[in-house]
Design an enzyme around this catalytic site. Sequence first.
Site, short mmCIF file in Angstrom:
data_model
loop_
_atom_site.label_atom_id
_atom_site.label_comp_id
_atom_site.label_asym_id
_atom_site.label_seq_id
_atom_site.Cartn_x
_atom_site.Cartn_y
_atom_site.Cartn_z
N ASP A 24 -28.55 -148.36 -61.39
CA ASP A 24 -29.48 -149.21 -62.14
C ASP A 24 -29.35 -150.70 -61.83
OD1 ASP A 24 -27.04 -149.85 -63.22
OD2 ASP A 24 -27.46 -149.05 -65.22
N ARG B 215 -24.02 -158.34 -68.96
CA ARG B 215 -24.68 -159.62 -69.24
C ARG B 215 -24.93 -159.81 -70.73
NH1 ARG B 215 -27.77 -162.18 -64.74
NH2 ARG B 215 -26.73 -161.37 -62.89
N HIS C 243 -13.60 -159.17 -64.03
CA HIS C 243 -14.78 -159.16 -63.14
C HIS C 243 -14.97 -160.57 -62.55
CE1 HIS C 243 -19.06 -158.61 -62.06
NE2 HIS C 243 -18.87 -157.31 -62.22
C1 UD1 Z 1 -23.94 -156.38 -61.43
C2 UD1 Z 1 -25.07 -155.45 -61.84
C3 UD1 Z 1 -24.61 -154.52 -62.95
C4 UD1 Z 1 -23.34 -153.79 -62.55
C5 UD1 Z 1 -22.28 -154.77 -62.11
C6 UD1 Z 1 -21.11 -154.02 -61.58
C7 UD1 Z 1 -27.38 -156.23 -61.73
C8 UD1 Z 1 -28.44 -157.01 -62.38
N1 UD1 Z 1 -26.19 -156.23 -62.34
O1 UD1 Z 1 -23.55 -157.21 -62.53
O2 UD1 Z 1 -25.62 -153.57 -63.22
O3 UD1 Z 1 -22.89 -153.07 -63.67
O4 UD1 Z 1 -22.80 -155.61 -61.07
O5 UD1 Z 1 -19.98 -154.81 -61.50
O6 UD1 Z 1 -27.61 -155.65 -60.70
N2 UD1 Z 1 -19.30 -162.35 -57.90
C9 UD1 Z 1 -18.41 -162.70 -56.92
N3 UD1 Z 1 -17.91 -161.71 -56.10
C10 UD1 Z 1 -18.25 -160.41 -56.24
C11 UD1 Z 1 -19.15 -160.05 -57.26
C12 UD1 Z 1 -19.67 -161.04 -58.07
O7 UD1 Z 1 -18.07 -163.85 -56.77
O8 UD1 Z 1 -17.75 -159.58 -55.48
C13 UD1 Z 1 -19.85 -163.40 -58.78
C14 UD1 Z 1 -20.96 -164.24 -58.10
O9 UD1 Z 1 -20.87 -165.55 -58.57
C15 UD1 Z 1 -22.23 -163.59 -58.63
C16 UD1 Z 1 -21.80 -163.22 -60.03
O10 UD1 Z 1 -20.45 -162.81 -59.91
O11 UD1 Z 1 -23.32 -164.49 -58.62
C17 UD1 Z 1 -22.60 -162.14 -60.72
O12 UD1 Z 1 -22.89 -161.08 -59.81
P1 UD1 Z 1 -24.07 -160.06 -60.15
O13 UD1 Z 1 -24.26 -159.06 -59.08
O14 UD1 Z 1 -25.27 -160.83 -60.59
O15 UD1 Z 1 -23.36 -159.32 -61.36
P2 UD1 Z 1 -23.89 -158.74 -62.69
O16 UD1 Z 1 -25.38 -158.82 -62.81
O17 UD1 Z 1 -23.10 -159.29 -63.79
N1 UDP Z 2 -13.25 -150.45 -61.06
C1 UDP Z 2 -12.35 -150.78 -60.05
N2 UDP Z 2 -11.54 -151.87 -60.20
C2 UDP Z 2 -11.57 -152.64 -61.32
C3 UDP Z 2 -12.47 -152.31 -62.35
C4 UDP Z 2 -13.31 -151.21 -62.18
O1 UDP Z 2 -12.27 -150.09 -59.03
O2 UDP Z 2 -10.81 -153.61 -61.40
C5 UDP Z 2 -14.14 -149.30 -60.87
C6 UDP Z 2 -14.16 -148.28 -61.98
O3 UDP Z 2 -13.24 -147.25 -61.73
C7 UDP Z 2 -15.60 -147.78 -61.96
C8 UDP Z 2 -16.38 -148.94 -61.43
O4 UDP Z 2 -15.45 -149.83 -60.85
O5 UDP Z 2 -15.76 -146.71 -61.05
C9 UDP Z 2 -17.14 -149.61 -62.54
O6 UDP Z 2 -17.70 -150.77 -62.06
P1 UDP Z 2 -18.31 -151.87 -63.02
O7 UDP Z 2 -17.67 -151.80 -64.35
O8 UDP Z 2 -18.24 -153.14 -62.25
O9 UDP Z 2 -19.84 -151.47 -63.11
P2 UDP Z 2 -20.65 -150.43 -64.05
O10 UDP Z 2 -20.05 -149.09 -63.90
O11 UDP Z 2 -20.59 -150.97 -65.44
O12 UDP Z 2 -22.03 -150.51 -63.50
#
Ligand code: UD1
Ligand code: UDP
Length: 367
Positions: free
Chosen positions: A99, A208, A239
């Site tokens: 999603d 979020r 995160h």
């Molecule tokens: C996104 C997904 C959410 C998912 C989550 C898993 C959308 C809208 N949201 O969350 O569904 O559950 O990922 O974790 O698709 N960032 C880094 N390094 C990374 C990842 C993120 O620096 O490896 C920072 C960046 O500043 C980035 C911010 O985190 O802009 C948010 O990343 P984003 O993909 O927008 O995360 P979420 O929407 O919170």
């Molecule tokens: N996970 C991981 N390292 C972490 C936290 C989570 O490998 O420090 C794994 C966890 O086992 C799960 C997935 O990441 O499989 C969940 O990801 P996240 O919570 O970012 O996204 P969501 O599932 O809420 O979309």
Amino acid sequence: MTSDKTLMIVMGTRPEAIKLAPVALAAQRDGRMRVVVVRTSQHRQMLDQMVEAFGLPIAVDLDIMRHDQSLTQVTTAALEGLDRTIAALRPTAVVVQGDTTTTFCGALAAFHHRVPVAHVEAGLRTHDRFQPFPEEVNRRLTAQVTDFHFAPTEGAEANLRREGVPDARIWVTGNTAIDALRITLERAGERAAATGPERRILVTAHRRENHGEPMAEICRALVRLCERFEDVRVRFPVHLSPRVRATVFERLQGHPRIALEEPLGYEAFVLAMSQAHLILSDSGGVQEEAPALGKPVLVLRETTERPEACEAGCAMLVGTNADRIFDEASRLLSDEAWYGQMARAKNPFGDGHAAERIVSVLADALA
Ligand code: UD1
Ligand code: UDP
């Protein structure tokens, strides 16, 4: 075996890589289609960790992550990059999972090219457009352009049927999260069981709708739990979202019994779950994995698209009010019978062989 059929697998974030790795690996083993893995890199470091954990063969990296990017920026960059990639690769089908914004953009870009879309983890619904935000709408929009709906549970299948998706387009497979967990536990072996005298609470939070005050409430509850239970230690891999880190570090940094950590690699996180007494999380994937490991999980959200875990008794929705989180966690830490009941509930998300079912349907239909 060489094939003129190409399965393009699209991933952007940590959970997509974890849940699509078993599909990519199963499709490679099946051999009837060429497998091309494309990453948008909506996530960078957190996706790198998972690509490495599963040895995923990345063919294209769109490199779209920008610091603190807006939803529209992610959507625009992902859609544009995936459009170009599909035009160049001309895949037979595109596989997306879950999603996220990458999921929806992958499906929409494929639809624009009239390429069939396979949606892994289809049919989950909270029926509230703003929870989770924007994921509920991403998942619904993805369903509109999907040809192969792989529903993890019968509940997800029922949601799709209610929305008019024909039976012949839905397959109930189990969730590939359980496949990833099974593969990793087989690798990790005995180390998974080790535990010490203290009781560990493992925490993750990133949604979020939990940014800001709800995240502060979660932090308050953790501090109170440490005050009330002297044998409790909290592990909190934080995160990389800057909105999450701002609140969590401000509230919890330096607490002697709360360890704020960088995101863990998948195997390390699976071990952390195995060694935890209790898990508190707003994550989707963790709601699926914790029950499979026999760990009670308190879900830090107001609604869930995974009601099966709550119905099976392994998860409980507690929201983000500090008092409520504290009360329910305290009960689990004090009442052994109640703890045992939650820990013994049966995992409702499948047998760890979902990916083979998905690949078999796709290869039979497309190869
Ligand atoms: C996104 C997904 C959410 C998912 C989550 C898993 C959308 C809208 N949201 O969350 O569904 O559950 O990922 O974790 O698709 N960032 C880094 N390094 C990374 C990842 C993120 O620096 O490896 C920072 C960046 O500043 C980035 C911010 O985190 O802009 C948010 O990343 P984003 O993909 O927008 O995360 P979420 O929407 O919170
Ligand atoms: N996970 C991981 N390292 C972490 C936290 C989570 O490998 O420090 C794994 C966890 O086992 C799960 C997935 O990441 O499989 C969940 O990801 P996240 O919570 O970012 O996204 P969501 O599932 O809420 O979309």
